[in-house]
Scaffold this motif. Sequence first.
Motif, PDB file in Angstrom:
ATOM      1  N   GLU A 278       0.813  -1.214   0.000  1.00  0.00           N
ATOM      2  CA  GLU A 278       0.000   0.000   0.000  1.00  0.00           C
ATOM      3  C   GLU A 278       0.849   1.268   0.000  1.00  0.00           C
TER       4      GLU A 278
ATOM      5  N   LEU B 148      -0.552   0.467   8.514  1.00  0.00           N
ATOM      6  CA  LEU B 148      -1.745   0.695   7.706  1.00  0.00           C
ATOM      7  C   LEU B 148      -2.760   1.553   8.447  1.00  0.00           C
TER       8      LEU B 148
ATOM      9  N   GLU C 274     -11.382   6.277   3.456  1.00  0.00           N
ATOM     10  CA  GLU C 274     -12.035   5.559   2.364  1.00  0.00           C
ATOM     11  C   GLU C 274     -11.387   5.887   1.025  1.00  0.00           C
TER      12      GLU C 274
ATOM     13  N   ARG D 191      -8.245   6.985   0.581  1.00  0.00           N
ATOM     14  CA  ARG D 191      -6.865   6.497   0.532  1.00  0.00           C
ATOM     15  C   ARG D 191      -6.804   5.009   0.175  1.00  0.00           C
ATOM     16  N   PHE D 192      -7.767   4.244   0.671  1.00  0.00           N
ATOM     17  CA  PHE D 192      -7.711   2.795   0.481  1.00  0.00           C
ATOM     18  C   PHE D 192      -8.710   2.273  -0.559  1.00  0.00           C
ATOM     19  N   ARG D 193      -9.338   3.182  -1.292  1.00  0.00           N
ATOM     20  CA  ARG D 193     -10.388   2.770  -2.236  1.00  0.00           C
ATOM     21  C   ARG D 193      -9.882   1.745  -3.244  1.00  0.00           C
TER      22      ARG D 193
ATOM     23  N   GLU E 287      -7.216  -0.219  -2.854  1.00  0.00           N
ATOM     24  CA  GLU E 287      -6.396  -1.254  -2.229  1.00  0.00           C
ATOM     25  C   GLU E 287      -7.242  -2.509  -2.028  1.00  0.00           C
TER      26      GLU E 287
ATOM     27  N   VAL F  36      -7.456  -3.832   1.896  1.00  0.00           N
ATOM     28  CA  VAL F  36      -7.739  -2.961   3.043  1.00  0.00           C
ATOM     29  C   VAL F  36      -9.204  -2.579   2.999  1.00  0.00           C
ATOM     30  N   ASP F  37      -9.897  -2.817   4.095  1.00  0.00           N
ATOM     31  CA  ASP F  37     -11.334  -2.566   4.183  1.00  0.00           C
ATOM     32  C   ASP F  37     -11.584  -1.551   5.294  1.00  0.00           C
ATOM     33  N   VAL F  38     -12.035  -0.357   4.905  1.00  0.00           N
ATOM     34  CA  VAL F  38     -12.398   0.671   5.882  1.00  0.00           C
ATOM     35  C   VAL F  38     -13.875   0.500   6.208  1.00  0.00           C
TER      36      VAL F  38
ATOM     37  N   HIS G  61      -6.537  -9.748   4.478  1.00  0.00           N
ATOM     38  CA  HIS G  61      -7.172  -8.444   4.624  1.00  0.00           C
ATOM     39  C   HIS G  61      -6.757  -7.740   5.906  1.00  0.00           C
TER      40      HIS G  61
ATOM     41  N   SER H  97      -7.389  -1.640  14.029  1.00  0.00           N
ATOM     42  CA  SER H  97      -6.891  -2.292  12.821  1.00  0.00           C
ATOM     43  C   SER H  97      -6.686  -3.772  13.113  1.00  0.00           C
TER      44      SER H  97
END
Length: 345
Positions: free
Chosen positions: A132, A156, A263, A265-267, A269, A272-274, A291, A309
């Motif tokens: 990431e 992360l 959301e 930043r990690f859209r 990825e 990675v689940d926000v 994940h 996290s």
Amino acid sequence: MIKAGIVGGTGYTGVELLRLLATHPDVTVSCITSRSEAGLPVADLYPNLRGHYDLAFSEPDVETLKSCDLVFFATPHGVAMRMVPELVSAGVRIVDLSADFRLKDLSVWADWYGMPHESGEWAEKAVYGLPEVARDAIRDAQLVANPGCYPTAIQLGFLPLLESGLVDPSRLIADAKSGASGAGRQGKIGMLHGEIGESFKAYGASGHRHLPEIRQGLSAIAQADVEVTFVPHLVPMIRGIEATLYAELKNPADFERLQTLFEERFRDEPFVDVMPQGSHPETRSVRGANHCRMALHRQEDSNIVIVSSVIDNLVKGAAGQAVQNMNIMFKLDETQGLSAPAFLP
């Protein structure tokens, strides 16, 4: 087809690599080494792999490993740094799951691991493999240092806060908990079920080997020196890490835009689940999966942002992330071999 070798196949990360690679459509495992179990069929030690491998463990042999396209090191510290130079000189690409190439300051490495580093040239050239953050560098790397489990969950979780400059980098706290598999497969009295069952404790509170790695990674993200207090804990479960992270907002009003920040930043990825703000991620929701799930919190009238996290320490914290790095290095779909959901219960 990528021809892969695994050095150190009898530990938990080694067998997790075997499990994940068993169904990877673009990889064949050609050799797996273990000095202690040489000659033993893999499926005899790990019955879950019956029908997937007809390999036997073998003595580590550099000439055999040179025939591989990529070699994973799932070894204690001090092993990879002695073998990697000859392999990379032969054109073999490496993903090292040990700590040998994670730190750039080799005097710090020597202090924490109790021996001088023997491969300074490759320690300098190694790419720290947090996809990431370093995806482009990983793609062209010959040697990738796979991040540690605690550092993965912690970096992360702090990543968007430090990249945006919205928090004070001198006031970071990481309160993290891990299951027993994080200590490895060696026989240790302190890790017996009768010792850790019905109990919960902190350890390494005065200093832990992952601290300099966490500090190095967060400083690179922040592009400034950070101060982080890191305390790990052992909980009586097999797999999983939960890191509760605390950072002080420079402007408390900024909390209102953090959910959107995370959301966005990690859209893109895939691992990675926000979760919705105020959620409480559970380690069981990532068990066996590659994940990281996270969620944001803030208590009333506080300028402290809280990030929870969670990862599986053996997957996104070790073998899964190693396979993810391999996919990037060989320009495969990054999710190849890693798309299965977590298993419940």
